[in-house]
Design a protein around this motif. Structure first.
Motif, PDB file in Angstrom:
ATOM      1  N   GLY A 273      53.198  46.910  41.065  1.00 58.31           N
ATOM      2  CA  GLY A 273      52.344  46.961  39.893  1.00 58.31           C
ATOM      3  C   GLY A 273      51.962  45.601  39.348  1.00 58.31           C
ATOM      4  N   PRO A 274      51.093  45.610  38.345  1.00 59.51           N
ATOM      5  CA  PRO A 274      50.587  44.377  37.752  1.00 59.51           C
ATOM      6  C   PRO A 274      51.704  43.483  37.214  1.00 59.51           C
ATOM      7  CG  PRO A 274      49.385  46.283  36.939  1.00 59.51           C
ATOM      8  CD  PRO A 274      50.539  46.803  37.706  1.00 59.51           C
TER       9      PRO A 274
ATOM     10  N   ASN B 125      61.725  55.459  42.738  1.00 62.13           N
ATOM     11  CA  ASN B 125      60.657  55.471  41.749  1.00 62.13           C
ATOM     12  C   ASN B 125      61.239  55.849  40.395  1.00 62.13           C
ATOM     13  OD1 ASN B 125      58.351  55.736  40.248  1.00 62.13           O
ATOM     14  ND2 ASN B 125      57.531  57.469  41.386  1.00 62.13           N
ATOM     15  N   PRO B 126      61.361  54.880  39.479  1.00 61.72           N
ATOM     16  CA  PRO B 126      61.041  53.465  39.642  1.00 61.72           C
ATOM     17  C   PRO B 126      62.077  52.779  40.530  1.00 61.72           C
ATOM     18  CG  PRO B 126      62.062  53.794  37.520  1.00 61.72           C
ATOM     19  CD  PRO B 126      61.893  55.160  38.138  1.00 61.72           C
TER      20      PRO B 126
ATOM     21  N   PHE C 182      54.502  50.650  46.209  1.00 61.87           N
ATOM     22  CA  PHE C 182      53.544  50.268  45.177  1.00 61.87           C
ATOM     23  C   PHE C 182      54.112  49.097  44.383  1.00 61.87           C
ATOM     24  CE2 PHE C 182      52.077  50.378  40.808  1.00 61.87           C
ATOM     25  CZ  PHE C 182      50.701  50.504  40.938  1.00 61.87           C
TER      26      PHE C 182
ATOM     27  N   THR D  70      45.729  47.203  35.086  1.00 65.07           N
ATOM     28  CA  THR D  70      46.297  48.297  34.295  1.00 65.07           C
ATOM     29  C   THR D  70      45.486  48.433  33.013  1.00 65.07           C
ATOM     30  OG1 THR D  70      48.333  49.239  33.386  1.00 65.07           O
ATOM     31  CG2 THR D  70      47.989  46.871  33.047  1.00 65.07           C
TER      32      THR D  70
ATOM     33  N   TYR E 246      50.437  49.452  48.425  1.00 66.25           N
ATOM     34  CA  TYR E 246      49.392  49.272  47.420  1.00 66.25           C
ATOM     35  C   TYR E 246      49.830  48.164  46.471  1.00 66.25           C
ATOM     36  CZ  TYR E 246      45.425  50.847  44.610  1.00 66.25           C
ATOM     37  OH  TYR E 246      44.234  50.935  43.966  1.00 66.25           O
TER      38      TYR E 246
ATOM     39  N   THR F  61      57.632  48.143  39.081  1.00 67.11           N
ATOM     40  CA  THR F  61      56.904  47.809  37.863  1.00 67.11           C
ATOM     41  C   THR F  61      57.519  46.596  37.177  1.00 67.11           C
ATOM     42  OG1 THR F  61      58.233  49.367  36.590  1.00 67.11           O
ATOM     43  CG2 THR F  61      56.139  50.186  37.492  1.00 67.11           C
TER      44      THR F  61
ATOM     45  N   VAL G  35      58.409  52.160  43.921  1.00 62.23           N
ATOM     46  CA  VAL G  35      57.449  51.740  42.907  1.00 62.23           C
ATOM     47  C   VAL G  35      58.067  50.621  42.077  1.00 62.23           C
ATOM     48  CG1 VAL G  35      56.138  52.463  40.877  1.00 62.23           C
ATOM     49  CG2 VAL G  35      56.417  54.034  42.814  1.00 62.23           C
TER      50      VAL G  35
ATOM     51  N   CYS H 275      48.623  46.386  43.173  1.00 65.40           N
ATOM     52  CA  CYS H 275      47.698  46.695  42.082  1.00 65.40           C
ATOM     53  C   CYS H 275      47.865  45.714  40.932  1.00 65.40           C
ATOM     54  CB  CYS H 275      47.943  48.122  41.600  1.00 65.40           C
ATOM     55  SG  CYS H 275      46.859  48.622  40.257  1.00 65.40           S
ATOM     56  N   THR H 276      46.867  44.871  40.689  1.00 64.71           N
ATOM     57  CA  THR H 276      46.949  43.884  39.610  1.00 64.71           C
ATOM     58  C   THR H 276      46.338  44.374  38.301  1.00 64.71           C
ATOM     59  OG1 THR H 276      44.861  42.837  40.241  1.00 64.71           O
ATOM     60  CG2 THR H 276      46.889  41.948  41.246  1.00 64.71           C
TER      61      THR H 276
END
Length: 186
Positions: A142-143, A172-173, A140, A112, A107, A160, A158, A109-110
């Motif tokens: 993230g933005p 995660n993270p 994942f 938030t 995934y 971030t 994940v 994802c841009t």
């Protein structure tokens, strides 16, 4: 206020944007999603028609069940790969660099929200996957994250924050696990 993000005021997306996305979703369902798996060049052509930045001679691969939210915010470089069931929620630009791989179920994802603001505004920050990076199965991103050259984000990890070049991150993270061997010729 987060730097490098676009704030959407009022309605999150314009009527034109929503209509364009609805048209893409219908078109995608009819002509993209049910195309045979080996027809990567065909899907690249469809993405180009909808505004993606990609060369037909690039050797890039996008699988038919990948979900691209806005093809006009997608850039694919030589031999980039977006695998099965990948979700590109690209309200901001997503760039997949040369020979970068996004594995099945990942995934990107841009978008938030600013949860400290009572208006809960939506923000968009671009994602960059640089040359020879690999986002593994169901990870994942993230933005605003850049997965630098040769970096690996492990399965179900994940990210971030940015991942440095030629490093392997997991969890995660996501956190540093080891340094990846450089690929010969790089």
């Amino acid at each position: 206020m987060l730097e490098g993000r676009t704030r959407f005021n009022g309605p999150t997306f314009t009527l034109v944007n929503r209509l364009r996305r609805a048209a893409w979703q219908l078109f995608s369902l009819l002509f993209f999603r049910f195309s045979p798996v080996p027809c990567h060049r065909y899907r690249l052509l469809l993405l180009i028609l909808w505004g993606a930045k990609v060369s037909l001679r690039s050797g890039a691969h996008v699988y038919p069940d990948a979900r691209i939210w806005a093809p006009w915010n997608l850039a694919l470089e030589e031999y980039a790969s977006i695998g099965p069931r990948v979700n590109c929620y690209n309200i901001a630009k997503i760039t997949v660099g040369p020979r970068a791989i996004v594995s099945q179920g990942a995934y990107l994802c841009t978008g938030t929200h600013d949860y400290d603001d009572p208006d809960f505004p939506l923000y968009a920050r671009p994602i960059a996957l640089q040359a020879r990076s690999w986002v593994c199965t169901e990870a994942f991103v993230g933005p605003g994250v850049t997965v630098h050259e040769g970096a690996v984000l492990g399965a179900r990890a994940v990210a971030t924050k940015d991942i440095d070049a030629w490093q392997v991150h997991a969890g995660n993270p996501a956190s540093y696990r080891k340094t990846r061997n450089r690929i010969p010729g790089n």
